[in-house]
Design a protein around this motif. Structure first.
Motif, PDB file in Angstrom:
ATOM      1  N   GLN A 170       3.306   7.153  -5.233  1.00  0.00           N
ATOM      2  CA  GLN A 170       2.998   7.679  -6.572  1.00  0.00           C
ATOM      3  C   GLN A 170       2.143   8.936  -6.504  1.00  0.00           C
ATOM      4  O   GLN A 170       2.304   9.866  -7.297  1.00  0.00           O
ATOM      5  CB  GLN A 170       2.338   6.583  -7.432  1.00  0.00           C
ATOM      6  CG  GLN A 170       3.359   5.528  -7.849  1.00  0.00           C
ATOM      7  CD  GLN A 170       2.731   4.232  -8.349  1.00  0.00           C
ATOM      8  OE1 GLN A 170       1.602   3.902  -7.981  1.00  0.00           O
ATOM      9  NE2 GLN A 170       3.458   3.482  -9.177  1.00  0.00           N
ATOM     10  N   LYS A 171       1.249   8.970  -5.504  1.00  0.00           N
ATOM     11  CA  LYS A 171       0.397  10.147  -5.314  1.00  0.00           C
ATOM     12  C   LYS A 171       1.248  11.365  -4.924  1.00  0.00           C
ATOM     13  O   LYS A 171       1.027  12.483  -5.396  1.00  0.00           O
ATOM     14  CB  LYS A 171      -0.626   9.852  -4.208  1.00  0.00           C
ATOM     15  CG  LYS A 171      -2.010  10.356  -4.508  1.00  0.00           C
ATOM     16  CD  LYS A 171      -2.992   9.847  -3.460  1.00  0.00           C
ATOM     17  CE  LYS A 171      -3.802  11.018  -2.923  1.00  0.00           C
ATOM     18  NZ  LYS A 171      -4.574  10.666  -1.728  1.00  0.00           N
TER      19      LYS A 171
ATOM     20  N   ASN B  24       0.812  -1.226   0.000  1.00  0.00           N
ATOM     21  CA  ASN B  24       0.000   0.000   0.000  1.00  0.00           C
ATOM     22  C   ASN B  24       0.843   1.273   0.000  1.00  0.00           C
ATOM     23  O   ASN B  24       0.334   2.372  -0.157  1.00  0.00           O
ATOM     24  CB  ASN B  24      -0.987   0.003   1.166  1.00  0.00           C
ATOM     25  CG  ASN B  24      -0.284  -0.052   2.516  1.00  0.00           C
ATOM     26  OD1 ASN B  24       0.938  -0.169   2.603  1.00  0.00           O
ATOM     27  ND2 ASN B  24      -1.069   0.022   3.574  1.00  0.00           N
TER      28      ASN B  24
ATOM     29  N   PRO C 273       1.123   3.043  -4.125  1.00  0.00           N
ATOM     30  CA  PRO C 273       0.228   4.113  -4.596  1.00  0.00           C
ATOM     31  C   PRO C 273       0.369   5.399  -3.793  1.00  0.00           C
ATOM     32  O   PRO C 273       0.244   6.497  -4.352  1.00  0.00           O
ATOM     33  CB  PRO C 273      -1.176   3.515  -4.441  1.00  0.00           C
ATOM     34  CG  PRO C 273      -1.031   2.333  -3.560  1.00  0.00           C
ATOM     35  CD  PRO C 273       0.370   1.831  -3.736  1.00  0.00           C
TER      36      PRO C 273
END
Lengths: 439, 256
Positions: free
Chosen positions: B71-72, B65, B68
């Protein structure tokens, strides 16, 4: 009816976790500390590595408590190798541990805890309205950092504290500078006790078992017997539990819960708390005179089983550890010299190190093979020992808050959680509050 | 006065020591004149969504987890700085990636509990996102953080300086620890720390990661002369920088 409140990523604590509370009417059904910090694998990663590299590796478990992990591993490994360090080495290690306490407490009190009480989101915003408080914080922080850098050569993850001694030591003149600096910052420590003694906190009673190291004639941080709070109360003496470090596995039981990557621990089968409040509660008489005096001038009586008093206990320790550091520096100013680092021959053996980290009892155990490589390791951290106690305190506290709007409940519970000064990078990151109301 | 930089500080798998270095900076009040930390979980409840001029990311990636989430952060940031050995090179938590990972999970948590961990093999953040600046070290040096903030504040893109720790020992006229039989990683490690460990009579442990063009075969041969066998040499290369391209490709080809 079921209702959920979320505080996304609870902040100002070290790590990531959720607090999930389920309430049905006025009854608290369930409290879970869901630690979802990425799991740490130090006990596996140290295997097959040579002993000399272990203390500095395990210091990396936690930036807040690096020196404590480092020192505890040193003690365990030297025991396994049958080596007794020199007095100077012991005193320098104690100074590092004290530097750690001062830095960690000052940061927690002023940067993480105080903004809640003064109505600010963070310490940076607090600076314009309360410049004096922020000045005190900076003074404490700078003095502690200077101490750690002078002794351990780096603010975080000290580098010269080796198995067998110190590869570099501060000069006598530096010792004098440090001593003067601490005599000045002690004033800020005294003010910190007044400040935290004046904060209004709820009189919440938490489960009463507190445990810390105790030793004759000193406020124990570098070793001693694990003792429960009952040992210090005459009419509770029958319930007193004392444990020698070598027997810790018999009384300190680690266990796992499916919702947390942090381990939990129990002491003699019961919930307990370790940390500043446990130390001040159990070893009050051994605090320095000025620390005791300052404590007695507050309205809080020790022993206290109100967890919010853990903040005040940390402040009291700021004074004590100033006094103790000044005392050690006084001795070293006369005797300090570069001693050779003992070259230790590898041999098979087992050693257990135990110290008081800022957040409480820290245990490291290592088994070495004949060639000096680690065969097995076990590390019990303070936060793991406190998680169950934290859950139970939350359970006690929630009914007091149910009349409040959900946002306020979150804030109050966050204050309680922060009073524990939890550290999830160590125990394995925190917080998102989930409040399920079943009506 | 130019507008302040909007900055975030984020943490993945690490010890929080690098964030702590930021809070502990003596120059913090000065730094705050140039930068607003609009998203800094360790010190503040308030988090502003929205674009960031700079993101400081601590820690490597070791849970699914986290990918992501990272990446955000990249998507909303103009400039991304990896802070510390864990983010830059995977660091100490990266040691697990060279072990039998299932076994490591069993050792610490037991077989039954493994399913709850959702651990993945630890890697530096540049496996998943582009990194604009690598601030090496375990922990980072506060002066380098200060320098990077100053450069960003005047609209310059900071660039790393690359040279080996040995250069800094020469400048400081330190004795060479390798000459004294100590297995020092200075020759293959990025400087920028002013040779802090060797200056304290402690062998460089390689926390700032591999210096470009490091002569690894010569280094391992030198270690062998000092009595360090290949197995141990491998462990040394895999301690902080094992998951960097340079060390990884070299160690793969090493024969025991």
């Amino acid at each position: 009816m079921e209702k959920t409140i979320r505080v996304n990523r609870l902040s100002k604590i070290e790590g990531h976790a959720n607090l999930a509370v389920t309430v049905e009417g006025k009854e608290v059904k369930d409290v879970k500390m869901e630690v979802f910090e990425a799991a740490q694998y130090y006990e596996a990663m140290v295997r097959d590595k040579p002993f000399h590299e272990i203390p500095i590796t395990v210091g990396r478990i936690c930036g807040f408590c690096s020196q404590a992990h480092h020192n505890t591993a040193l003690a365990a490994i030297e025991e396994a190798l049958g080596y007794e360090p020199t007095r100077q080495t012991k005193l320098l290690r104690e100074l590092l541990q004290i530097g750690q306490m001062l830095t960690s407490h000052a940061l927690h009190l002023y940067f993480l805890a105080l903004p809640d009480y003064l109505g600010f989101d963070n310490a940076i915003q607090m600076a314009s309205k309360y410049p004096k408080h922020v000045q005190q914080a900076l003074e404490l922080k700078h003095a502690a950092t200077e101490l750690v850098v002078a002794v351990g050569a780096r603010e975080i993850h000290s580098i010269n504290a080796m198995v067998g001694g110190f590869s570099s030591v501060p000069t006598k003149s530096k010792i004098g500078v440090l001593s003067n600096k601490l005599k000045q910052s002690k004033q800020a420590a005294l003010e910190t006790v007044k400040l935290f003694g004046s904060l209004k906190t709820p009189d919440l009673q938490s489960p009463p078992r507190y445990a810390c190291l105790s030793s004759q004639g000193e406020y124990a941080i570098m070793g001693g017997m694990i003792e429960s709070s009952e040992c210090k109360i005459p009419y509770e003496a029958g319930k007193c539990i004392t444990v020698h470090k070598d027997q810790y596995r018999k009384q300190v039981q680690e266990y796992l819960k499916p919702y947390s990557t942090s381990k939990f621990a129990s002491f003699a089968g019961a919930t307990y708390f370790v940390g500043a409040l446990a130390r001040v509660n159990n070893n009050f008489v051994q605090l320095s005179e000025d620390a005791k005096k300052a404590a007695l001038e507050t309205s809080t009586k020790f022993p206290s089983s109100c967890m919010f008093a853990n903040n005040l206990a940390q402040a009291i320790e700021l004074i004590h550890f100033h006094d103790r550091a000044i005392e050690i520096l006084g001795e070293l100013s006369k005797t300090m010299k570069q001693e050779p680092v003992a070259h230790l021959t590898p041999k098979a053996g087992k050693g257990i190190g135990i110290t008081e980290a800022p957040r409480g009892i820290l245990i490291h155990e290592y088994e070495l093979a004949a060639d000096g490589r680690v065969e097995a390791a076990n590390i019990v951290t303070p936060t793991a020992q406190n998680l169950r106690h934290l859950e139970e305190s939350v359970r006690e506290y929630v009914p007091w808050l149910l009349h409040l709007p959900d946002e306020q409940i979150s804030l109050e519970l966050e204050k309680l959680v922060r009073a524990y000064d939890p550290c999830f990078s160590c125990s394995t990151h925190f917080l998102k509050l989930k409040l399920n109301r079943i009506r | 006065m130019k507008k302040k930089l909007r900055a975030g500080v984020f943490s993945f798998t690490a010890c929080y020591g690098c964030q702590l270095q930021i809070i502990k900076m003596e120059e913090l009040t000065e730094v705050l004149k140039a930068i607003d930390f609009t998203d800094f979980e360790l010190v503040s409840d308030k988090k502003e969504e929205g674009p960031l001029d700079v993101a400081f990311v601590e820690g490597g990636i070791s849970r699914e987890n986290q990918i992501p989430a990272l990446q955000k952060i990249r998507a909303r940031s103009d400039f991304l700085v990896a802070i510390g050995a864990c983010a830059c090179d995977a660091g100490i938590p990266g040691i697990k990636s060279f072990m039998n990972e299932a076994e490591a999970e069993r050792i610490v948590y037991g077989e039954d509990f493994r399913k709850n961990l959702r651990s993945i093999s630890p890697r530096p953040i540049d496996k998943y996102v582009k990194v604009d600046y690598y601030m090496n070290g375990c922990p980072i040096e506060r002066f380098e953080f200060h320098k990077v903030v100053k450069e960003l504040a005047i609209g310059r893109k900071p660039k790393e300086k690359r040279h080996a720790v040995c250069l800094e020992c020469k400048i400081k006229e330190n004795k060479c620890l390798l000459d004294y039989g100590m297995p020092c990683m200075g020759p293959v490690t990025n400087g920028g720390c002013f040779a802090l460990c060797p200056s304290n009579n402690a062998a460089c442990e390689g926390c700032r990661g591999p210096v470009q063009d490091a002569n690894l075969p010569a280094f391992v041969a030198l270690l062998a002369e000092k009595g360090v066998d290949k197995k141990r040499a491998k462990q040394m290369l895999q301690r902080f920088g094992g998951r960097t391209a340079l060390f990884e490709s070299f160690v793969e080809k090493m024969r025991d």
